[in-house]
Design a protein around this motif. Structure first.
Motif, PDB file in Angstrom:
ATOM      1  N   LEU A 156      16.169 -13.689  20.879  1.00 21.68           N
ATOM      2  CA  LEU A 156      15.798 -13.812  19.470  1.00 21.68           C
ATOM      3  C   LEU A 156      15.088 -12.556  18.984  1.00 21.68           C
ATOM      4  N   THR A 157      14.225 -12.008  19.841  1.00 19.67           N
ATOM      5  CA  THR A 157      13.519 -10.789  19.458  1.00 19.67           C
ATOM      6  C   THR A 157      14.486  -9.625  19.295  1.00 19.67           C
ATOM      7  N   GLY A 158      15.504  -9.579  20.166  1.00 13.11           N
ATOM      8  CA  GLY A 158      16.496  -8.519  20.045  1.00 13.11           C
ATOM      9  C   GLY A 158      17.213  -8.564  18.713  1.00 13.11           C
ATOM     10  N   VAL A 159      17.566  -9.771  18.262  1.00 18.53           N
ATOM     11  CA  VAL A 159      18.230  -9.910  16.966  1.00 18.53           C
ATOM     12  C   VAL A 159      17.247  -9.601  15.834  1.00 18.53           C
ATOM     13  N   ALA A 160      16.023 -10.136  15.943  1.00 17.88           N
ATOM     14  CA  ALA A 160      15.031  -9.911  14.889  1.00 17.88           C
ATOM     15  C   ALA A 160      14.645  -8.441  14.772  1.00 17.88           C
ATOM     16  N   ALA A 161      14.799  -7.674  15.873  1.00 20.07           N
ATOM     17  CA  ALA A 161      14.458  -6.250  15.839  1.00 20.07           C
ATOM     18  C   ALA A 161      15.338  -5.478  14.868  1.00 20.07           C
ATOM     19  N   LEU A 162      16.445  -6.081  14.456  1.00 18.55           N
ATOM     20  CA  LEU A 162      17.296  -5.426  13.465  1.00 18.55           C
ATOM     21  C   LEU A 162      16.604  -5.249  12.122  1.00 18.55           C
ATOM     22  N   ASP A 163      15.458  -5.908  11.930  1.00 18.20           N
ATOM     23  CA  ASP A 163      14.782  -5.765  10.644  1.00 18.20           C
ATOM     24  C   ASP A 163      14.366  -4.317  10.371  1.00 18.20           C
ATOM     25  N   PHE A 221      17.021 -14.772   9.082  1.00 18.67           N
ATOM     26  CA  PHE A 221      15.783 -14.260   9.685  1.00 18.67           C
ATOM     27  C   PHE A 221      14.671 -15.296   9.625  1.00 18.67           C
ATOM     28  N   GLY A 222      14.659 -16.102   8.580  1.00 17.23           N
ATOM     29  CA  GLY A 222      13.678 -17.192   8.537  1.00 17.23           C
ATOM     30  C   GLY A 222      13.856 -18.139   9.705  1.00 17.23           C
ATOM     31  N   ALA A 227      14.192  -5.435  22.660  1.00 16.78           N
ATOM     32  CA  ALA A 227      14.127  -4.739  21.375  1.00 16.78           C
ATOM     33  C   ALA A 227      14.547  -3.277  21.529  1.00 16.78           C
ATOM     34  N   ILE A 228      14.082  -2.626  22.596  1.00 18.40           N
ATOM     35  CA  ILE A 228      14.476  -1.239  22.846  1.00 18.40           C
ATOM     36  C   ILE A 228      15.986  -1.150  23.084  1.00 18.40           C
ATOM     37  N   GLY A 271      18.946   0.952  20.992  1.00 17.43           N
ATOM     38  CA  GLY A 271      19.949   1.806  21.617  1.00 17.43           C
ATOM     39  C   GLY A 271      21.366   1.398  21.264  1.00 17.43           C
ATOM     40  N   LEU A 272      21.635   0.093  21.285  1.00 15.02           N
ATOM     41  CA  LEU A 272      22.970  -0.390  20.941  1.00 15.02           C
ATOM     42  C   LEU A 272      23.300  -0.100  19.484  1.00 15.02           C
ATOM     43  N   TYR A 273      22.298  -0.257  18.610  1.00 16.55           N
ATOM     44  CA  TYR A 273      22.544   0.027  17.196  1.00 16.55           C
ATOM     45  C   TYR A 273      22.868   1.513  17.014  1.00 16.55           C
ATOM     46  N   ALA A 274      22.094   2.363  17.694  1.00 15.31           N
ATOM     47  CA  ALA A 274      22.342   3.805  17.572  1.00 15.31           C
ATOM     48  C   ALA A 274      23.741   4.161  18.059  1.00 15.31           C
ATOM     49  N   ALA A 275      24.161   3.550  19.177  1.00 10.02           N
ATOM     50  CA  ALA A 275      25.499   3.833  19.699  1.00 10.02           C
ATOM     51  C   ALA A 275      26.581   3.265  18.785  1.00 10.02           C
TER      52      ALA A 275
END
Length: 399
Positions: free
Chosen positions: A236-243, A315-316, A353-354, A358-362
Motif C-alpha cells: 500500500l505504501t508503494g502505491v501511495a508513494a506515487l503521490d 488514495f482515500g 517506496a524507494i 525507481g520503477l517510476y523513473a524507469a
C-alpha cells in the motif's frame, strides 16, 4: 490522550519548509543531480535507522524517543538556515531521516499500549487515522503559510517557523502518556509492584537490544498473519508513494498551471478523508481495495482533469486501508517488541517506496504519467485478493 496525539501529529507536519526546500537547495547552487542525491540520502538514513530505533524504543522510554524525534528534525532545519551549503543540507537530511525513523514505530507502539492499558485497543485504528488526517491538514496549512512567510522574511523566516513548530511538537510529545510496559517476553516489563513505567529505563538487564531484535524478527518469521500484514502495509505504501508524482499526472491531463495545484489538493483531501474514516468498515477491506484499483486505473487512464476525482477516491481508500493494516499489526504483537515489529514494517515500507521511485523513473522512459498510475492498479487488485482470505483480526498477540 486523543487531543494530545492530534496536537503532536499536527505540529510534526506543520513545517512550511516542506514546499520550498528544493528551491533553497537550488538557490544555494546545488545541481538537480545533487538535489536527487540529497533525497536519496534522506531515504537511506531513514531506512538504516528504522529498525534500530524500534529496538531502542522497546528497551528505553518510548515517550523520550517521540520527544527526541522532532528535536533532531529541528536541528536539521536549523543547520540549513545557519549554513546553507551542500554538506549542511546532507547533514540535515541525515538528522531528518533519523527523526522520522525514531517517531514512526515508536509513536504507534506508545499509542496502542496506552489504549490497551485502558481497555480501548479497538479505538486504535480510528485514533491513528485521525492523527494521520491532522498531519495531512498540517501539510496543507504549512504549504499555504509558506508564501506569506517568504514575502515577509524570505527562506530564513520559513526555516525559523519550521524549527519553532518542531520544538512545539517536542513539547507536545512530553504530554503524551508514559505507559507501563506489558507482555510476557519483553525486556521492558513493569516491576512486580506495578511501579515500572515507560520513562523508567531499559527494563531487565538479561535482555539487550540484540535479544529484542531477535525476538521481533522471530515474531515475523513464525507468524504468517504478521507477514501478511507487513506485505499489505508495504505494498500500500508503494502505491501511495506515487503521490510524489501527482503534479505530473495533473499536468498530463492538460490542466492549466493554475489548476494543477487544485487537482493535487483534491487528492490530498481524499487522503485526509480516508484517514478520518479509519476504523470503520473493517470487514470491507478486500472489496474496498478492489474498488480503489478500479478507481485508480479508470481515473488516471482517462487523461482528463475530472479523472483526478477517481484518483482522489482511490488514495482515500489507500490511506484508510493503511490505518486498518497498522491496527491489525498492533493487535498481533506483544507489547515487549511492539516498536521493533512496527519499525520492521516501517523499514519495509521505506524500501518499497524507494523501489516505486525507481520503477517510476524507469517506466517514464516509455509511458506517460497516466499509464504509470493506471499500472499501479495491478498490485492493488492482488492486495484485494489477499485481503479476502481468512481474517487477520484480533486474537491474542503472536510471541
Amino acid at each position: 490522550m486523543a487531543g494530545r496525539l492530534y496536537t503532536y501529529a499536527f505540529l510534526a507536519d506543520c513545517v512550511p519548509f516542506y514546499p520550498v526546500y528544493a528551491l533553497v537547495f537550488a538557490d544555494a547552487g546545488v545541481s538537480p543531480a545533487g538535489i536527487s542525491a540529497l533525497f536519496a540520502l534522506w531515504s537511506a538514513a531513514s531506512f538504516l535507522v528504522e529498525i534500530p530505533s524500534g529496538v531502542w524504543a522497546d528497551v528505553v522510554s518510548r515517550r523520550l524517543l517521540v520527544i527526541l524525534a522532532p528535536l533532531l528534525e529541528a536541528a536539521g532545519y536549523a543547520l540549513w538556515i545557519i549554513v546553507p551549503e551542500f554538506w549542511s543540507f546532507a547533514a540535515g537530511f541525515v538528522l531528518l531521516g533519523a527523526g522520522t525513523a525514531l517517531r514512526s514505530g515508536t509513536l504507534q507502539a506508545l499509542v496502542y499500549a496506552e489504549l490497551d492499558r485502558i481497555g480501548a485497543a479497538g479505538a486504535y485504528a480510528r485514533l491513528s487515522g485521525r492523527a494521520q488526517a491532522f498531519g495531512g491538514a498540517a501539510e496543507l496549512f504549512a504549504t499555504a503559510l509558506a508564501a506569506p512567510l517568504i514575502a515577509a522574511g524570505g527562506n530564513r523566516l520559513v526555516g525559523v517557523c519550521s524549527v519553532l513548530a518542531l520544538l512545539a511538537c517536542a513539547a507536545a510529545g512530553r504530554a503524551l502518556p508514559g505507559t507501563p510496559r506489558r507482555g510476557t517476553c519483553g525486556p521492558a516489563e513493569p516491576a512486580p509492584d506495578g511501579q515500572g513505567s515507560d520513562d523508567q529505563g531499559a527494563g531487565d538487564g538479561e535482555r539487550g537490544q540484540l535479544a529484542t531484535l531477535r525476538t521481533g524478527l522471530g515474531v515475523v518469521r513464525r507468524s504468517a498473519v504478521v507477514r501478511r500484514v507487513l506485505l499489505l502495509t508495504a505494498t500500500l505504501t508503494g502505491v501511495a508513494a506515487l503521490d510524489e508524482y501527482l503534479p505530473l499526472l495533473a499536468r498530463g491531463t492538460g490542466a492549466g498551471q493554475g489548476l494543477v495545484p487544485l487537482l493535487v489538493l483534491a487528492v490530498t483531501a481524499g487522503s485526509t478523508v480516508g484517514g478520518l474514516l479509519a476504523g470503520r468498515g473493517v470487514r470491507w477491506l478486500g472489496p474496498a481495495l478492489a474498488a480503489a484499483a478500479v478507481l485508480l486505473a479508470v481515473g488516471a487512464g482517462t487523461g482528463l482533469p475530472v479523472g483526478i476525482v477517481g484518483v482522489a477516491a482511490a488514495f482515500g481508500i489507500f490511506y484508510w486501508a493503511l490505518a486498518q493494516a497498522d491496527a491489525r499489526l498492533q493487535d498481533r504483537v506483544d507489547d515487549s517488541v511492539r516498536a521493533t515489529v512496527s519499525s520492521i514494517s516501517g523499514a519495509a515500507m521505506e524500501a518499497v517506496a524507494i523501489l516505486t521511485f525507481g520503477l517510476y523513473a524507469a517506466g517514464s522512459a516509455w509511458l506517460s504519467p497516466r499509464w504509470l498510475f493506471a499500472a499501479a492498479a495491478l498490485p492493488c487488485l492482488l492486495l484485494a485478493v489477499a485481503a479476502g482470505r481468512p481474517p487477520i483480526g484480533r486474537p491474542g498477540p503472536d510471541r
